[in-house]
Design a protein around this motif. Structure first.
Motif, short mmCIF file in Angstrom:
data_model
loop_
_atom_site.label_atom_id
_atom_site.label_comp_id
_atom_site.label_asym_id
_atom_site.label_seq_id
_atom_site.Cartn_x
_atom_site.Cartn_y
_atom_site.Cartn_z
N PRO A 10 57.11 7.38 2.63
CA PRO A 10 55.54 7.47 2.73
C PRO A 10 55.10 6.65 1.56
CG PRO A 10 56.62 9.62 2.87
CD PRO A 10 57.80 8.67 2.84
N PRO A 11 53.68 6.04 1.58
CA PRO A 11 53.39 5.23 0.47
C PRO A 11 53.41 5.80 -0.83
CG PRO A 11 51.70 5.46 2.36
CD PRO A 11 52.83 6.52 2.41
N ILE A 12 53.48 7.06 -1.19
CA ILE A 12 53.58 7.66 -2.57
C ILE A 12 54.80 8.52 -2.40
CG2 ILE A 12 52.27 9.05 -4.19
CD1 ILE A 12 49.75 8.21 -3.14
N HIS A 13 55.56 8.47 -3.32
CA HIS A 13 56.75 9.39 -3.44
C HIS A 13 56.24 9.94 -4.90
CE1 HIS A 13 61.06 9.84 -4.94
NE2 HIS A 13 60.48 11.13 -4.69
N ILE A 14 56.09 11.08 -4.91
CA ILE A 14 56.19 12.19 -6.01
C ILE A 14 57.30 13.01 -6.25
CG2 ILE A 14 54.89 14.38 -6.92
CD1 ILE A 14 52.52 13.38 -4.89
N ALA A 15 57.96 12.83 -7.41
CA ALA A 15 59.34 13.47 -7.55
C ALA A 15 59.03 14.44 -9.11
CB ALA A 15 60.38 12.09 -8.16
N VAL A 16 59.75 15.62 -8.82
CA VAL A 16 59.76 16.51 -9.97
C VAL A 16 60.89 16.49 -10.68
CG1 VAL A 16 59.53 18.79 -10.47
CG2 VAL A 16 58.04 17.87 -8.34
N LEU A 17 60.75 16.17 -12.02
CA LEU A 17 61.92 16.04 -12.76
C LEU A 17 61.89 16.98 -13.98
CD1 LEU A 17 64.50 14.38 -14.07
CD2 LEU A 17 62.68 13.01 -15.29
N ASP A 18 62.77 17.80 -14.36
CA ASP A 18 62.75 18.63 -15.57
C ASP A 18 63.31 17.65 -16.90
OD1 ASP A 18 62.03 20.91 -14.36
OD2 ASP A 18 64.13 21.53 -13.80
N ALA A 19 62.52 17.80 -17.79
CA ALA A 19 62.57 17.05 -18.95
C ALA A 19 64.09 17.14 -19.60
CB ALA A 19 61.88 17.05 -20.36
N ASP A 20 64.87 18.28 -19.44
CA ASP A 20 65.93 18.51 -20.37
C ASP A 20 67.20 18.16 -19.12
OD1 ASP A 20 65.80 20.51 -18.28
OD2 ASP A 20 65.76 22.19 -19.78
N THR A 21 66.99 17.50 -17.92
CA THR A 21 68.05 17.17 -17.06
C THR A 21 68.23 15.68 -17.23
OG1 THR A 21 66.50 16.68 -15.20
CG2 THR A 21 67.71 19.01 -15.52
N ILE A 22 67.59 14.88 -18.12
CA ILE A 22 67.72 13.47 -18.32
C ILE A 22 68.99 13.22 -19.34
CG2 ILE A 22 66.61 11.27 -19.38
CD1 ILE A 22 64.05 12.70 -19.21
N GLU A 23 69.93 12.44 -18.88
CA GLU A 23 70.96 11.90 -19.50
C GLU A 23 70.98 10.57 -20.17
OE1 GLU A 23 73.90 13.92 -19.57
OE2 GLU A 23 73.37 15.37 -18.06
N ASP A 24 71.60 10.18 -21.21
CA ASP A 24 71.72 8.89 -21.84
C ASP A 24 71.77 7.66 -20.80
OD1 ASP A 24 71.00 10.34 -24.04
OD2 ASP A 24 72.91 9.84 -25.11
N THR A 25 73.00 7.84 -20.09
CA THR A 25 73.30 6.66 -19.37
C THR A 25 73.94 7.13 -17.94
OG1 THR A 25 75.56 6.65 -20.03
CG2 THR A 25 74.19 5.55 -21.36
N PHE A 26 74.12 6.33 -16.86
CA PHE A 26 74.40 6.61 -15.59
C PHE A 26 76.00 7.05 -15.79
CE2 PHE A 26 77.06 5.23 -11.81
CZ PHE A 26 76.52 5.96 -11.05
#
Length: 226
Positions: A152-168
């Motif tokens: 689709p032309p627009i991808h809307i993604a829902v992300l919880d702020a506390d699930t962000i890691e520093d690096t891969f």
């Protein structure tokens, strides 16, 4: 005995003992030491630098932010799953909205033309984010197939702020991928883009022209700079 089994047998019976993994120093790809606030700041800086859009919402009221976003973007047909909590909550919130909800858990051959020509946006959950590169990671399922984030032309993604890691590397360790890597994990670092021989970037040629990340916060919709 197959050729593969014969090779593996010879490796296991090496005269100088079994093969072992060499000692490795992974310090260069981890140990950033960022706080949750710093992770969010870094994530937002990098994903917006490649034309991604970030919208901060409260976790207990995020669906209202989604409804407003759909109205602002003129989205009339939204593809999404049904079973994932993100999709289920979105469906309840949009039940009376002027948006047609398109079921994504169908065989692609049955709605391929519809998906490419008539769907305005796709909504997905995310497994988390990577602060160092401004990336999202998704683990597609039959309920949320990968194409609703890629077509689709627009991808809307829902992300919880506390699930962000520093690096891969930190993501791989936190999710235990060494012992069971997903077969189809997606890393998303912005909308689709490509360049011609003159290195002129074009967005949306081979996928979504827009990526909008709804970042959900506990207790409020604080921005990355807060």
């Amino acid at each position: 005995m197959s050729a593969r089994d014969a090779i593996l047998k010879r490796l296991r019976q090496r005269a100088d003992g079994p093969l072992t993994a060499p000692e490795s120093d992974f310090a260069v790809v981890t140990n950033r030491g960022w706080s949750p606030e710093e992770r969010l700041v870094n994530f937002e800086r990098w994903i917006t630098s490649v034309h991604g859009e970030v919208v901060h919402v409260a976790r207990d009221d995020w669906a209202r932010g989604l409804a407003q976003l759909l109205a602002d973007k003129g989205v009339r047909r939204l593809a999404l799953g049904r079973e994932h909590p993100v999709a289920a909550e979105a469906r309840r919130a949009l039940a009376d909205a002027d948006v047609e909800l398109v079921d994504a858990d169908r065989d692609i051959e049955g709605w391929q033309r519809e998906q490419f020509e008539r769907v305005d946006a796709g909504l997905t959950s995310t497994g988390g984010g990577i602060a160092e590169t401004g990336s999202l990671w998704l683990w597609p399922t039959p309920d949320e197939p990968r194409l609703i984030s890629l077509v689709p032309p627009i991808h809307i993604a829902v992300l919880d702020a506390d699930t962000i890691e520093d690096t891969f590397f930190d993501l791989v360790e936190a999710q235990g991928w060494a012992g069971g890597m997903p077969t189809n994990a997606l890393l998303v670092s912005g909308p689709s883009k490509t360049a011609d021989i003159e290195q002129t970037l074009a967005y949306g040629v081979h996928g979504p022209r827009e990526l909008v990340v709804l970042v959900r916060h506990v207790g409020g919709a604080a921005g990355a700079g807060a």
